[in-house]
Design a protein around this motif. Structure first.
Motif, PDB file in Angstrom:
ATOM      1  N   HIS A 251       8.321  -3.981  -2.423  1.00  0.00           N
ATOM      2  CA  HIS A 251       8.279  -4.182  -0.975  1.00  0.00           C
ATOM      3  C   HIS A 251       8.767  -2.879  -0.357  1.00  0.00           C
ATOM      4  CE1 HIS A 251       9.710  -6.010   2.934  1.00  0.00           C
ATOM      5  NE2 HIS A 251      10.569  -5.011   2.798  1.00  0.00           N
ATOM      6  N   ALA A 252       7.885  -2.207   0.382  1.00  0.00           N
ATOM      7  CA  ALA A 252       8.268  -0.917   0.952  1.00  0.00           C
ATOM      8  C   ALA A 252       7.484  -0.684   2.235  1.00  0.00           C
ATOM      9  CB  ALA A 252       8.015   0.221  -0.034  1.00  0.00           C
ATOM     10  N   HIS A 253       8.180  -0.706   3.356  1.00  0.00           N
ATOM     11  CA  HIS A 253       7.563  -0.390   4.644  1.00  0.00           C
ATOM     12  C   HIS A 253       7.688   1.093   4.954  1.00  0.00           C
ATOM     13  CE1 HIS A 253       6.702  -4.435   6.187  1.00  0.00           C
ATOM     14  NE2 HIS A 253       7.841  -4.831   5.666  1.00  0.00           N
ATOM     15  N   GLY A 254       8.889   1.650   4.748  1.00  0.00           N
ATOM     16  CA  GLY A 254       9.196   2.994   5.229  1.00  0.00           C
ATOM     17  C   GLY A 254       8.855   4.098   4.254  1.00  0.00           C
ATOM     18  N   ILE A 258       8.684   4.203   0.073  1.00  0.00           N
ATOM     19  CA  ILE A 258       7.373   4.334  -0.568  1.00  0.00           C
ATOM     20  C   ILE A 258       7.389   5.498  -1.555  1.00  0.00           C
ATOM     21  CG2 ILE A 258       4.939   4.909  -0.176  1.00  0.00           C
ATOM     22  CD1 ILE A 258       5.196   3.451   2.550  1.00  0.00           C
ATOM     23  N   LYS A 259       7.845   6.652  -1.101  1.00  0.00           N
ATOM     24  CA  LYS A 259       7.821   7.855  -1.941  1.00  0.00           C
ATOM     25  C   LYS A 259       8.709   7.699  -3.162  1.00  0.00           C
ATOM     26  CE  LYS A 259       7.213  10.305   2.340  1.00  0.00           C
ATOM     27  NZ  LYS A 259       7.925  11.045   3.401  1.00  0.00           N
ATOM     28  N   LEU A 260       9.928   7.193  -2.961  1.00  0.00           N
ATOM     29  CA  LEU A 260      10.840   7.031  -4.093  1.00  0.00           C
ATOM     30  C   LEU A 260      10.267   6.055  -5.113  1.00  0.00           C
ATOM     31  CD1 LEU A 260      14.284   6.849  -2.237  1.00  0.00           C
ATOM     32  CD2 LEU A 260      13.349   8.777  -3.520  1.00  0.00           C
ATOM     33  N   SER A 261       9.662   4.974  -4.642  1.00  0.00           N
ATOM     34  CA  SER A 261       9.083   3.986  -5.555  1.00  0.00           C
ATOM     35  C   SER A 261       7.928   4.576  -6.355  1.00  0.00           C
ATOM     36  CB  SER A 261       8.609   2.753  -4.769  1.00  0.00           C
ATOM     37  OG  SER A 261       9.684   2.123  -4.112  1.00  0.00           O
ATOM     38  N   VAL A 262       7.073   5.328  -5.694  1.00  0.00           N
ATOM     39  CA  VAL A 262       5.934   5.933  -6.391  1.00  0.00           C
ATOM     40  C   VAL A 262       6.432   6.943  -7.422  1.00  0.00           C
ATOM     41  CG1 VAL A 262       3.876   7.374  -6.125  1.00  0.00           C
ATOM     42  CG2 VAL A 262       4.332   5.548  -4.482  1.00  0.00           C
ATOM     43  N   LEU A 263       7.392   7.772  -7.037  1.00  0.00           N
ATOM     44  CA  LEU A 263       7.934   8.767  -7.973  1.00  0.00           C
ATOM     45  C   LEU A 263       8.622   8.097  -9.161  1.00  0.00           C
ATOM     46  CD1 LEU A 263       9.369  11.359  -5.426  1.00  0.00           C
ATOM     47  CD2 LEU A 263       7.408  11.679  -6.952  1.00  0.00           C
ATOM     48  N   ALA A 264       9.159   6.885  -8.943  1.00  0.00           N
ATOM     49  CA  ALA A 264       9.816   6.155 -10.032  1.00  0.00           C
ATOM     50  C   ALA A 264       8.829   5.423 -10.927  1.00  0.00           C
ATOM     51  CB  ALA A 264      10.829   5.175  -9.453  1.00  0.00           C
ATOM     52  N   GLY A 272       3.563  -1.217   3.109  1.00  0.00           N
ATOM     53  CA  GLY A 272       3.269   0.192   3.398  1.00  0.00           C
ATOM     54  C   GLY A 272       3.121   0.508   4.873  1.00  0.00           C
ATOM     55  N   SER A 273       3.831  -0.201   5.724  1.00  0.00           N
ATOM     56  CA  SER A 273       3.594  -0.129   7.170  1.00  0.00           C
ATOM     57  C   SER A 273       3.750   1.268   7.761  1.00  0.00           C
ATOM     58  CB  SER A 273       4.548  -1.087   7.902  1.00  0.00           C
ATOM     59  OG  SER A 273       4.410  -2.395   7.396  1.00  0.00           O
ATOM     60  N   TYR A 274       4.729   2.027   7.275  1.00  0.00           N
ATOM     61  CA  TYR A 274       4.998   3.360   7.835  1.00  0.00           C
ATOM     62  C   TYR A 274       4.496   4.477   6.919  1.00  0.00           C
ATOM     63  CZ  TYR A 274       8.073   1.312  11.403  1.00  0.00           C
ATOM     64  OH  TYR A 274       8.579   0.609  12.466  1.00  0.00           O
ATOM     65  N   ILE A 275       3.526   4.201   6.070  1.00  0.00           N
ATOM     66  CA  ILE A 275       3.044   5.210   5.148  1.00  0.00           C
ATOM     67  C   ILE A 275       2.581   6.458   5.909  1.00  0.00           C
ATOM     68  CG2 ILE A 275       0.662   4.285   5.046  1.00  0.00           C
ATOM     69  CD1 ILE A 275       0.728   5.028   2.021  1.00  0.00           C
ATOM     70  N   ASP A 276       2.973   7.635   5.400  1.00  0.00           N
ATOM     71  CA  ASP A 276       2.628   8.899   6.064  1.00  0.00           C
ATOM     72  C   ASP A 276       1.771   9.745   5.131  1.00  0.00           C
ATOM     73  OD1 ASP A 276       4.407   9.840   4.140  1.00  0.00           O
ATOM     74  OD2 ASP A 276       6.028  10.234   5.575  1.00  0.00           O
ATOM     75  N   ASP A 277       1.483  10.970   5.544  1.00  0.00           N
ATOM     76  CA  ASP A 277       0.586  11.827   4.762  1.00  0.00           C
ATOM     77  C   ASP A 277       1.132  12.100   3.363  1.00  0.00           C
ATOM     78  OD1 ASP A 277      -1.199  11.938   6.839  1.00  0.00           O
ATOM     79  OD2 ASP A 277      -0.500  13.867   7.607  1.00  0.00           O
ATOM     80  N   MET A 283       0.499   8.507  -3.516  1.00  0.00           N
ATOM     81  CA  MET A 283      -0.135   7.306  -4.043  1.00  0.00           C
ATOM     82  C   MET A 283      -1.493   7.610  -4.660  1.00  0.00           C
ATOM     83  SD  MET A 283       0.976   4.197  -1.470  1.00  0.00           S
ATOM     84  CE  MET A 283       0.378   2.965  -2.624  1.00  0.00           C
ATOM     85  N   LYS A 284      -2.221   8.520  -4.060  1.00  0.00           N
ATOM     86  CA  LYS A 284      -3.506   8.929  -4.641  1.00  0.00           C
ATOM     87  C   LYS A 284      -3.303   9.664  -5.966  1.00  0.00           C
ATOM     88  CE  LYS A 284      -6.828  10.555  -2.121  1.00  0.00           C
ATOM     89  NZ  LYS A 284      -7.570  11.387  -1.162  1.00  0.00           N
ATOM     90  N   GLU A 285      -2.319  10.553  -6.003  1.00  0.00           N
ATOM     91  CA  GLU A 285      -2.051  11.314  -7.228  1.00  0.00           C
ATOM     92  C   GLU A 285      -1.640  10.403  -8.376  1.00  0.00           C
ATOM     93  OE1 GLU A 285       0.926  14.147  -6.220  1.00  0.00           O
ATOM     94  OE2 GLU A 285      -0.460  15.506  -5.162  1.00  0.00           O
ATOM     95  N   HIS A 286      -0.813   9.413  -8.072  1.00  0.00           N
ATOM     96  CA  HIS A 286      -0.285   8.516  -9.106  1.00  0.00           C
ATOM     97  C   HIS A 286      -1.172   7.286  -9.316  1.00  0.00           C
ATOM     98  CE1 HIS A 286       3.791  10.343  -9.772  1.00  0.00           C
ATOM     99  NE2 HIS A 286       3.453  10.930  -8.639  1.00  0.00           N
ATOM    100  N   LYS A 287      -2.238   7.178  -8.528  1.00  0.00           N
ATOM    101  CA  LYS A 287      -3.150   6.037  -8.598  1.00  0.00           C
ATOM    102  C   LYS A 287      -2.395   4.715  -8.423  1.00  0.00           C
ATOM    103  CE  LYS A 287      -6.467   8.540 -11.460  1.00  0.00           C
ATOM    104  NZ  LYS A 287      -7.193   8.615 -12.746  1.00  0.00           N
ATOM    105  N   THR A 288      -1.469   4.729  -7.466  1.00  0.00           N
ATOM    106  CA  THR A 288      -0.641   3.560  -7.173  1.00  0.00           C
ATOM    107  C   THR A 288      -1.357   2.674  -6.169  1.00  0.00           C
ATOM    108  OG1 THR A 288       1.308   4.966  -7.441  1.00  0.00           O
ATOM    109  CG2 THR A 288       1.641   2.814  -6.408  1.00  0.00           C
TER     110      THR A 288
END
Length: 426
Positions: A251-254, A258-264, A272-277, A283-288
């Motif tokens: 669960h990640a809005h901010g 989001i970034k910390l979860s993907v990197l982990a 993903g409400s506040y997803i930024d560039d 997310m594209k790089e990690h295919k998340t």
């Protein structure tokens, strides 16, 4: 050694008799016929569709297939067949009136019984598989096992049990006064506690580990834009989940969450409400997978008064949910992998398919939206060998609708016929 003709006949007769008995007791072949069938891989519409089924599994599917003699035929006339749909973000034991962590708590057994009702509603709406991402007291796991055992009807469930969250965070939802010394079952602070709760959830049957990585909308005193677990904690939880053969959902809005979860190494970002560039790029790089839950923004605000949603939560919803559509629309256009999810329980179970029209409004074609709930969702669950397409070897999970879903996804809101595992349930 003398071998008589009669002894030879007896030697051959026994295996033939055994084979005949086995055939007599084998499940009859079922042939499902329909005017059309959606091939979700190619995006094509197959005319004069026939699906052959033996037991729980599909044996063949295509146009104008020969139907074996003696098969049970289900003729759906002018309807269109699709694979059973998959919702990867539900709370099957919850209901809209629970929003805001009501002080009047519901017992775990009562939640499980409500889940049984909701499971049937969800199945009859055409969702033959779900991923449940958060239920108190392992109620979703108990429901999954009851469905698998044939005790109650419902979809296939990948269940998480209690979601992990920090003390006072989005998933610490008890709201009791301090003197009661009560926190939610999934609360875990620091690496050691987080590992213990992860392992405990797996001990009690969790298929997936749910993590509350940021604040939320329907919780008091937190901000959806702020992260709640550190990178070290997230790596420990996700690493252990993967090592023990489970996936993990955050669960990640901010943005930071989001970034910390993907990197982990997270498998999916929920909301993903506040997803930024930067989040989109990662997310594209990690295919998340991103699992947006968008239709709830319409239903929740329109029905806030009816469900007595507390004003502070409504105020947050009015800010976050419209922004989510803008940001997720950008993520879709940028090519972030999307899996279908609804957050059903925030709005009534059975309305899950209303999410499709929102995805199309944000730029998807109808077939792209349908793939989020079939090919993509089965991939996220790790169930590509079981569900998501109408192909030989897959479970016979099928739905049928009137109209043309490749032109108008709203027809999926009116599913007329449902089969799960070769058995008609609607």
């Amino acid at each position: 050694m003398n071998v008589t003709t009669s002894s030879i006949r007896r030697a051959f007769a026994l295996p033939v008799l055994l084979l005949a008995c086995a055939a007599a007791h084998a499940a009859p072949v079922i042939a499902v016929k329909a005017a059309h069938m959606v091939d979700v891989r190619s995006g094509a519409l197959v005319d004069n569709a026939v699906v052959l089924i033996s037991g729980e599994r599909i044996t063949a599917a295509g146009a104008n297939l020969a139907i074996p003699q003696g098969a049970d035929i289900i003729d759906l006339g002018n309807k269109t067949l699709l694979p059973g749909l998959i919702d990867t973000h539900t709370h099957i034991t919850g209901n809209p009136e629970d929003a805001g962590y009501s002080i009047v708590a519901i017992s775990i057994p009562r939640m499980a019984l409500a889940g049984a009702r909701n499971a049937l509603t969800t199945l009859r709406a055409g969702f033959t598989s779900i991923r449940d991402v958060g239920a108190d007291g392992y109620a979703d796991i108990a429901l999954r096992d009851a469905i698998n055992n044939g005790d109650v009807p419902g979809p296939r469930i990948a269940a998480s049990g209690p979601p992990l969250g920090i003390t006072g965070g989005h998933c610490d939802d008890t709201m009791h006064a301090p003197q009661y010394k009560a926190t939610s079952l999934g609360v875990a602070d620091g690496v050691d506690e987080a590992l213990k709760v992860t392992r405990r959830n797996i001990k009690y049957g969790a298929d997936v580990i749910k993590i509350c990585a940021t604040g939320g909308v329907l919780s008091f005193g937190d901000d959806p834009r702020t992260s709640q677990y550190t990178l070290e904690e997230l790596k420990a939880i996700i690493g252990d989940a993967h090592r023990l053969g489970r996936k993990a959902a955050a669960h990640a809005h901010g943005g930071d969450g989001i970034k910390l979860s993907v990197l982990a190494g997270i498998d999916s970002i929920e909301h993903g409400s506040y997803i930024d560039d930067e989040g989109i790029k990662l997310m594209k790089e990690h295919k998340t997978y991103l699992v947006p839950t968008l239709y709830l923004g319409d239903w929740l605000i329109e029905n806030a008064e009816a469900i007595k949603l507390p004003q502070p939560l409504l105020d947050k919803a009015k800010v976050v949910l419209p922004l989510a559509r803008v940001n997720i629309g950008r993520a879709i256009k940028a090519g972030v992998p999307i899996a279908f999810g609804t957050d059903a329980a925030v709005y009534p179970h059975g309305l899950n398919a209303r999410e499709f029209a929102v995805l199309v409004k944000l730029g998807m074609t109808p077939i792209q939206a349908i793939r989020t709930a079939t090919l993509n969702a089965s991939d996220l669950l790790g169930w590509t060998d079981k569900v998501g397409t109408i192909e030989a070897g897959k479970f016979a999970d099928l739905i049928a609708v009137d109209g043309e879903p490749l032109k108008d996804v709203k027809v999926l809101e009116r599913v007329q016929w449902v089969m799960k595992g070769g058995a008609v349930v609607k």
